[in-house]
Design a protein around this motif. Structure first.
Motif, PDB file in Angstrom:
ATOM      1  N   ILE A 140      29.970   9.286 -13.087  1.00 24.28           N
ATOM      2  CA  ILE A 140      28.730   8.797 -12.845  1.00 24.28           C
ATOM      3  C   ILE A 140      29.273   7.627 -11.616  1.00 24.28           C
ATOM      4  O   ILE A 140      30.050   6.904 -11.874  1.00 24.28           O
ATOM      5  CB  ILE A 140      28.061   7.754 -14.072  1.00 24.28           C
ATOM      6  CG1 ILE A 140      27.990   9.013 -15.030  1.00 24.28           C
ATOM      7  CG2 ILE A 140      26.838   7.208 -13.428  1.00 24.28           C
ATOM      8  CD1 ILE A 140      27.367   8.098 -16.159  1.00 24.28           C
TER       9      ILE A 140
ATOM     10  N   TRP B 151      23.153   2.650 -12.646  1.00 24.93           N
ATOM     11  CA  TRP B 151      23.454   3.824 -12.409  1.00 24.93           C
ATOM     12  C   TRP B 151      22.774   4.806 -13.315  1.00 24.93           C
ATOM     13  O   TRP B 151      21.661   4.285 -13.773  1.00 24.93           O
ATOM     14  CB  TRP B 151      24.954   4.094 -13.310  1.00 24.93           C
ATOM     15  CG  TRP B 151      24.978   3.591 -14.724  1.00 24.93           C
ATOM     16  CD1 TRP B 151      24.790   4.407 -15.679  1.00 24.93           C
ATOM     17  CD2 TRP B 151      25.116   2.147 -15.303  1.00 24.93           C
ATOM     18  NE1 TRP B 151      24.778   3.701 -17.019  1.00 24.93           N
ATOM     19  CE2 TRP B 151      24.989   2.337 -16.549  1.00 24.93           C
ATOM     20  CE3 TRP B 151      25.415   1.101 -14.624  1.00 24.93           C
ATOM     21  CZ2 TRP B 151      25.253   1.291 -17.530  1.00 24.93           C
ATOM     22  CZ3 TRP B 151      25.449   0.010 -15.584  1.00 24.93           C
ATOM     23  CH2 TRP B 151      25.471  -0.170 -16.959  1.00 24.93           C
ATOM     24  N   ASP B 152      22.856   6.189 -13.356  1.00 23.71           N
ATOM     25  CA  ASP B 152      21.859   7.181 -13.900  1.00 23.71           C
ATOM     26  C   ASP B 152      22.781   7.465 -15.146  1.00 23.71           C
ATOM     27  O   ASP B 152      23.646   8.230 -15.123  1.00 23.71           O
ATOM     28  CB  ASP B 152      21.680   8.255 -13.028  1.00 23.71           C
ATOM     29  CG  ASP B 152      20.745   9.476 -13.597  1.00 23.71           C
ATOM     30  OD1 ASP B 152      20.453   9.158 -14.692  1.00 23.71           O
ATOM     31  OD2 ASP B 152      20.611  10.401 -13.045  1.00 23.71           O
ATOM     32  N   PRO B 153      22.332   7.079 -16.369  1.00 23.93           N
ATOM     33  CA  PRO B 153      22.566   7.452 -17.708  1.00 23.93           C
ATOM     34  C   PRO B 153      22.406   8.653 -18.191  1.00 23.93           C
ATOM     35  O   PRO B 153      22.635   9.028 -19.500  1.00 23.93           O
ATOM     36  CB  PRO B 153      22.185   6.327 -18.589  1.00 23.93           C
ATOM     37  CG  PRO B 153      21.011   5.964 -18.053  1.00 23.93           C
ATOM     38  CD  PRO B 153      20.981   6.308 -16.441  1.00 23.93           C
ATOM     39  N   THR B 154      21.590   9.572 -17.518  1.00 22.00           N
ATOM     40  CA  THR B 154      20.745  10.857 -18.218  1.00 22.00           C
ATOM     41  C   THR B 154      21.970  11.679 -18.717  1.00 22.00           C
ATOM     42  O   THR B 154      21.786  12.245 -19.791  1.00 22.00           O
ATOM     43  CB  THR B 154      20.103  11.483 -16.979  1.00 22.00           C
ATOM     44  OG1 THR B 154      19.270  10.768 -16.428  1.00 22.00           O
ATOM     45  CG2 THR B 154      19.389  12.797 -17.724  1.00 22.00           C
TER      46      THR B 154
ATOM     47  N   ILE C 287      24.970  10.889 -19.859  1.00 25.08           N
ATOM     48  CA  ILE C 287      25.533  10.612 -21.176  1.00 25.08           C
ATOM     49  C   ILE C 287      24.581  10.667 -22.350  1.00 25.08           C
ATOM     50  O   ILE C 287      24.865  10.933 -23.427  1.00 25.08           O
ATOM     51  CB  ILE C 287      25.868   8.964 -21.109  1.00 25.08           C
ATOM     52  CG1 ILE C 287      27.174   8.932 -20.094  1.00 25.08           C
ATOM     53  CG2 ILE C 287      26.318   8.370 -22.216  1.00 25.08           C
ATOM     54  CD1 ILE C 287      27.639   7.782 -19.651  1.00 25.08           C
ATOM     55  N   VAL C 288      23.292  10.195 -21.919  1.00 25.83           N
ATOM     56  CA  VAL C 288      22.230  10.162 -23.093  1.00 25.83           C
ATOM     57  C   VAL C 288      22.094  11.366 -23.478  1.00 25.83           C
ATOM     58  O   VAL C 288      21.946  11.638 -25.132  1.00 25.83           O
ATOM     59  CB  VAL C 288      21.033   9.331 -22.585  1.00 25.83           C
ATOM     60  CG1 VAL C 288      19.754   9.835 -23.661  1.00 25.83           C
ATOM     61  CG2 VAL C 288      20.921   8.148 -22.157  1.00 25.83           C
TER      62      VAL C 288
ATOM     63  N   ILE D  64      28.383   4.155  -9.857  1.00 25.78           N
ATOM     64  CA  ILE D  64      27.945   2.997 -10.360  1.00 25.78           C
ATOM     65  C   ILE D  64      27.679   2.081  -9.140  1.00 25.78           C
ATOM     66  O   ILE D  64      28.765   1.938  -8.485  1.00 25.78           O
ATOM     67  CB  ILE D  64      28.571   2.668 -11.488  1.00 25.78           C
ATOM     68  CG1 ILE D  64      28.180   3.604 -12.741  1.00 25.78           C
ATOM     69  CG2 ILE D  64      28.029   1.100 -11.870  1.00 25.78           C
ATOM     70  CD1 ILE D  64      29.011   3.165 -13.972  1.00 25.78           C
TER      71      ILE D  64
ATOM     72  N   ASN E 245      29.534   0.490 -26.821  1.00 24.17           N
ATOM     73  CA  ASN E 245      29.552   1.716 -26.176  1.00 24.17           C
ATOM     74  C   ASN E 245      30.878   2.275 -26.235  1.00 24.17           C
ATOM     75  O   ASN E 245      30.943   3.717 -26.221  1.00 24.17           O
ATOM     76  CB  ASN E 245      29.082   1.414 -24.708  1.00 24.17           C
ATOM     77  CG  ASN E 245      27.633   1.372 -24.447  1.00 24.17           C
ATOM     78  OD1 ASN E 245      26.833   1.842 -25.337  1.00 24.17           O
ATOM     79  ND2 ASN E 245      27.240   0.701 -23.611  1.00 24.17           N
TER      80      ASN E 245
ATOM     81  N   ASN F 138      21.106  -1.648 -15.843  1.00 28.01           N
ATOM     82  CA  ASN F 138      19.724  -0.732 -15.583  1.00 28.01           C
ATOM     83  C   ASN F 138      18.592  -1.376 -15.879  1.00 28.01           C
ATOM     84  O   ASN F 138      17.849  -0.733 -16.532  1.00 28.01           O
ATOM     85  CB  ASN F 138      20.264   0.536 -16.589  1.00 28.01           C
ATOM     86  CG  ASN F 138      21.081   1.488 -15.734  1.00 28.01           C
ATOM     87  OD1 ASN F 138      20.923   1.459 -14.318  1.00 28.01           O
ATOM     88  ND2 ASN F 138      21.835   2.330 -16.332  1.00 28.01           N
TER      89      ASN F 138
END
Length: 172
Positions: free
Chosen positions: A126, A146-149, A151-152, A128, A79, A61
């Protein structure tokens, strides 16, 4: 005349049977098999760096901050504390190997990742994209996007609840 036609037919068949050059696209190759093994190792939390060249650079990312193979494995280990389970799903995986016009060999894969947050039991899925550049059967460059939004935001909410609970306990 028959001999000329026959000779032309033989020449055409000979030309048609000649190899067309190196394979530029395939869905079956030793490099794809290496990536599939690497994905299986990730799923099994086997942090093997054998797929990588010593000088390999991994970008997850980002295009700016490269990780060495051991740093990439440490990233995954760090992680992992957030999840009670996580890994790439077995279904709907797509792999391809391409040889670029510049002669570079890349393996691309599109995978679905699923994780369960340890603190809440929330499941997150997600899509990936990973791509690996190979030189002499070793990965010299890995890119992951990937879009981590989701999870964040979930981890931020967990942290906020934790901080709120600690503040409540400190009140007299």
């Amino acid at each position: 005349m028959k001999k000329v036609l026959f000779l032309n037919l033989v020449v055409l068949l000979f030309i048609a049977c000649q190899p067309k050059g190196p394979v530029r696209y395939t869905q079956n190759s030793p490099e794809i098999d290496a990536v599939k093994k690497h994905i299986a190792n990730y799923n099994n939390k086997n942090y093997d760096t054998g797929i990588y060249a010593d000088t390999s650079k991994t970008f997850l990312n980002t295009r700016k901050k490269a990780m060495s193979p051991s740093e990439a494995m440490d990233y995954h280990k760090q992680n992992d504390v957030n999840y009670s389970s996580r890994g790439f799903k077995a279904e709907d995986q797509e792999y391809e190997m391409v040889v670029t016009d510049d002669g570079e060999t890349w393996v691309n894969c599109w995978l679905d990742w699923k994780g369960t947050l340890a603190a809440t039991g929330q499941e997150i899925e997600i899509p990936i994209h990973l791509t690996y550049r190979f030189v002499e059967s070793k990965v010299v460059r890995e890119l992951g996007y990937w879009d981590p939004t989701e999870i964040v935001l979930a981890l931020q909410q967990i942290e906020a609840q934790k901080n709120s609970s600690e503040e409540e306990e400190e009140k007299p």
